[in-house]
Structures are given as structure tokens and as C-alpha cells.
Design an enzyme around this catalytic site. Structure first.
Site, mmCIF file in Angstrom:
data_model
loop_
_atom_site.group_PDB
_atom_site.id
_atom_site.type_symbol
_atom_site.label_atom_id
_atom_site.label_comp_id
_atom_site.label_asym_id
_atom_site.label_seq_id
_atom_site.Cartn_x
_atom_site.Cartn_y
_atom_site.Cartn_z
ATOM 1 N N SER A 21 0.829 -1.196 0.000
ATOM 2 C CA SER A 21 0.000 0.000 0.000
ATOM 3 C C SER A 21 0.875 1.263 0.000
ATOM 4 C CB SER A 21 -0.959 -0.038 1.196
ATOM 5 O OG SER A 21 -1.984 0.905 1.050
ATOM 6 N N ASP B 168 -9.941 -5.249 -4.477
ATOM 7 C CA ASP B 168 -9.376 -4.209 -3.610
ATOM 8 C C ASP B 168 -10.275 -2.975 -3.626
ATOM 9 O OD1 ASP B 168 -7.764 -2.291 -2.319
ATOM 10 O OD2 ASP B 168 -5.929 -3.212 -3.082
ATOM 11 N N HIS C 122 -7.769 -5.586 -0.355
ATOM 12 C CA HIS C 122 -6.505 -4.856 -0.241
ATOM 13 C C HIS C 122 -5.441 -5.694 0.467
ATOM 14 C CE1 HIS C 122 -3.999 -1.373 -0.409
ATOM 15 N NE2 HIS C 122 -4.011 -1.135 0.898
#
Length: 268
Positions: free
Chosen positions: A96, A221, A249
Site C-alpha cells: 500500500s 481491492d 486490499h
């Protein structure tokens, strides 16, 4: 073993250093810290890898100054850790926000000390939607969903954000653990790093990546849409995508067996 590394005068970054062998550097997502990779730390050392987990400034056990929440500074902090530990031929793994930082590190520091790059659900090349480029949300939406709630009710924001991490419903204990880690981030780090996600534009980094790059991304996601993976793959000449069809995610939580298999395969 945990240790502190001074990355600039008076600013210390906390680093976990576990195992021996080829180094694998882990960069965490917002608003967590390096503990999010604990299952990798328990698995990889037995396979001959040395795990280096970095807490970004403002998160985990690292110092939380008011300044220094930019991709340039985060990449320079990673460089300081690599140089201090004398790391070579390392794999740089980022999730991320950590994926965006890993991408920027490889471009800004010309892959110094690393020979492989792994981007997991990366918030790159731009977290916010820009003209001609995909993103997670508009600047206005980010301000409304991340910046303002951080200033008004950070715990509530963390709980809401945590519900978007996975596609499958996690156990109550797992969800509580994620919240506990996020609660321990500093308020200033949570705020300023969200501003970094809002303002950062790494599109110019893509064609500067020269090391083999794997892009792990969940099709479902809801935080960093799959279109970001396609954008990175199109722009990084040395990249390939590993699709996680059943993941959101946090694909290491949604499909842990597939994640571990693909991770070890890429590292080897």
C-alpha cells in the site's frame, strides 16, 4: 531483534532484524507498522531469508516529528537503513503506502542495495485520481474520508478504514489486532502520511525501475483499485502482475496460502 537507526539528526527509525541470509526489506501500509508482516517473519528465516521490517517515521516505534512526510524523505529513510545495515542484493517489499515508497525508492536511489522489487496492493503511481490516470479517490473524497476524520475522531476513522482492508470477513480477534496496531500510530504520522498519499504523484517513477518487479494485487481491492496494478504494469518495463482473484486490499489476509507461495517463489 529490534534496533534504532538515526536517519537524520535527532530522528530515529525503528527496525526489526530477524534471521540470516538474503535480506528482504518490508515497508508497511497506512496507518499500520512493520508488525503487519509478522507471519512472513515467522516463515522466511527458516527458508534462508533475513527479514528487515521498517517502521516509517510517525508509525510504530519510530520517532514522530512534524516534518518529513514526503515520498522523498521516506525513500531517504529507507536508504539510511540500507546503508547502516550494509544491505546488498535485497528484495524490497512494500504494501500500500509502503508499495508507493518502495517504488519511489527504486527510482530515486537507482535501486541501490536492492535487486528485486515487490509491490503489494501498492498505492501507486497515484493514490488520488489524476487526469488520464486511475486512483483510489478524488482529493476531495480523501479529505472527507481520511484527513477530516483523523482530525476529528481518529479511532473511529481507523475502525471504518479497517473494514475495507479485506474481501472476506476477518475474525473478530484479527480485526481487533489490526485496530490495535493502527491505534498505536502517532496522530501526526497518521495525518501527515495521509496528506502524502493525497498529494504524491509517482507516475514519473515507473519507467525508471530497472530491477525485476512483481505486482501482487487483489481484484476486489476497495482501497487501491486493481486499475492501479494495470497502470504500474504498463509503466514498469521489468514488471509482471500476480492477480489475487479472491482478495481485497490485504491479500496476505484474504489468501494467505497463495500469498506465501507467490512470495517465496518471487524471492527465490
Amino acid at each position: 531483534m529490534g534496533k534504532y537507526i538515526e536517519v537524520e539528526s535527532g530522528i530515529r527509525i525503528y527496525v526489526e532484524d530477524i534471521g540470516a541470509g538474503r535480506p528482504v526489506i518490508f515497508l508497511h501500509g497506512w496507518p499500520l507498522d512493520s508488525r503487519m508482516f509478522e507471519y512472513a517473519y515467522m516463515r522466511l528465516p527458516a527458508l534462508g531469508f533475513r527479514c528487515i521490517g521498517i517502521d516509517f517515521r510517525g508509525f510504530g516505534k519510530s520517532d514522530a516529528p512534524w516534518e518529513g512526510y514526503t515520498y522523498d524523505r521516506y525513500a531517504d529513510d529507507v536508504r539510511a537503513v540500507i546503508d547502516k545495515l550494509g544491505l546488498e542484493d535485497a528484495a524490497l517489499v512494500g504494501f500500500s503506502m509502503g508499495g508507493a515508497t518502495a517504488l519511489h525508492y527504486a527510482a530515486r536511489h537507482q535501486s541501490h542495495g536492492i535487486s528485486k522489487l515487490l509491490l503489494i496492493g501498492a498505492a501507486a503511481p497515484s493514490f488520488t485520481i489524476r487526469e488520464g490516470a486511475p486512483g483510489a479517490m478524488t482529493v476531495e473524497d480523501l479529505n472527507e474520508q481520511m484527513i477530516r476524520p483523523t482530525l476529528e475522531d481518529r479511532p473511529k476513522m481507523i475502525t471504518s478504514f479497517g473494514k475495507k482492508l479485506t474481501h472476506k470477513t476477518p475474525s473478530a480477534s484479527s480485526a481487533a489486532w489490526v485496530e490495535m496496531v493502527a491505534f498505536q500510530a502517532s496522530a501526526v504520522g497518521t495525518l501527515r502520511a495521509a496528506e502524502m498519499l493525497r498529494d504524491g504523484d509517482l507516475r514519473g517513477d515507473l519507467d525508471r525501475i530497472t530491477v525485476p518487479t512483481a505486482i501482487f494485487h487483489g481484484e476486489k481491492d476497495r482501497i487501491c483499485p486493481y486499475a492501479l496494478a494495470e497502470s504500474m504494469n504498463a509503466g514498469i518495463p521489468t514488471s509482471h502482475v500476480v492477480k489475487f482473484a479472491k482478495s481485497g486490499h490485504a491479500l496476505m489476509m484474504d489468501e494467505p496460502e497463495k500469498f506465501n507461495e507467490e512470495l517465496v517463489s518471487f524471492l527465490r
